[in-house]
Scaffold this motif. Structure first.
Motif, PDB file in Angstrom:
ATOM      1  N   TYR A  37       2.119  -2.997   9.891  1.00  0.00           N
ATOM      2  CA  TYR A  37       2.302  -1.550   9.840  1.00  0.00           C
ATOM      3  C   TYR A  37       3.635  -1.205  10.492  1.00  0.00           C
ATOM      4  N   ARG A  77       1.456   4.911   6.984  1.00  0.00           N
ATOM      5  CA  ARG A  77       1.726   4.069   8.154  1.00  0.00           C
ATOM      6  C   ARG A  77       2.627   2.878   7.814  1.00  0.00           C
ATOM      7  N   GLN A 104       0.866  -1.185   0.000  1.00  0.00           N
ATOM      8  CA  GLN A 104       0.000   0.000   0.000  1.00  0.00           C
ATOM      9  C   GLN A 104       0.905   1.239   0.000  1.00  0.00           C
ATOM     10  N   ASP A 129      -0.006   4.641   1.755  1.00  0.00           N
ATOM     11  CA  ASP A 129      -0.367   4.665   3.172  1.00  0.00           C
ATOM     12  C   ASP A 129       0.860   5.071   3.987  1.00  0.00           C
TER      13      ASP A 129
END
Length: 259
Positions: free
Chosen positions: A204, A185, A180, A183
């Motif tokens: 994460y 995080r 991702q 993102d």
């Protein structure tokens, strides 16, 4: 080996049976009672169990930075059409249909007691394939004629540790990843395949919160896996006496004949 069954606690079994059969085309197995119903989801069953404690007592929150259970995923055809029917009936959505990483179309919504469900349309195009045979077996399942159980998603701390445990004890193979990149995080998804089912693991690069499983409140309770009982994990006992194990990230599961 595979995920055989997913136990979902609910405050009204009949209401939940109607929801899952009407909107997701799951099929009733045997004779439902006010306390329990089993629904066929093609590659696994979803078992509805009555509890007296409702959604408001659950410590589960819809934030993927909370470790442990995140959602139940079902493969479907006609995703947008199905989502429109759910919306017309007033079902609460977390995420409207959209095209996601991996070239699939997805949406997220809740069952009557707050269990988060996902519908996925299409074959995932992995960022990295780690087990080509596993990916080939997944794609060979084809387009489902009715919604088919695909995965349980969990947030974890250490992908290597999780993959090693579920491989050794339950025969899950790490088949691929989806990244991702947008993102902030540091979000990455790993896919551990067992039989025709998957554990979808979220990692994460930011701190995550802990949650102890709750077996006596509405919502996801635990999954039932093939495999051998672990000797080194904590144990709980469900209201019906089932031994339930808890992995280091707070994911609850029962094993084989013990369930």
């Amino acid at each position: 080996m595979a995920i055989k069954n997913v136990v979902v606690n609910c405050t009204d079994v009949q209401r939940s049976v109607e929801y899952y059969t009407k909107f997701l085309e799951l099929q009733v197995v045997g004779e439902p009672t006010p306390e329990r119903a089993v629904l066929d989801a093609v590659t696994a069953t979803i078992e509805l169990r009555a509890v007296g404690n409702g959604r408001e007592l659950s410590t589960w929150v819809g934030d993927d930075l909370q470790k442990g259970f995140r959602h139940v995923g079902l493969k479907v055809d006609r995703l947008d059409e199905r989502a429109a029917v759910l919306k017309a009936a007033g079902v609460e959505f977390k995420l409207d249909p959209l095209d996601a990483e991996g070239k699939v179309r997805i949406c997220f919504f809740y069952d009557p007691d707050g269990t988060l469900l996902e519908m996925i349309q299409g074959d995932l195009q992995y960022a990295e394939i780690l087990d080509a045979d596993g990916v080939a077996r997944e794609r060979a399942l084809g387009v489902p004629q009715r919604p088919r159980f695909d995965h349980v998603a969990i947030t974890i701390e250490d992908r290597e540790r999780t993959s090693a445990y579920y491989d050794e004890h339950h025969g899950f193979s790490f088949i691929g990843t989806i990244e991702q990149p947008h993102d902030q995080r540091g979000f990455s998804i790993g896919y551990l395949k067992g039989g025709d089912t998957v554990l979808e693991v979220f990692t994460y690069q930011v701190p995550k919160s802990e949650r102890d499983p709750q077996l006596d409140v509405a919502g996801f309770a635990y999954a039932e896996l093939d495999g051998k009982p672990p000797a080194d994990l904590g144990k709980l006992v469900s209201p019906d006496g089932t031994t339930v194990y808890v992995d280091p990230d707070g994911f609850a599961f029962a094993v084989g004949s013990e369930a």
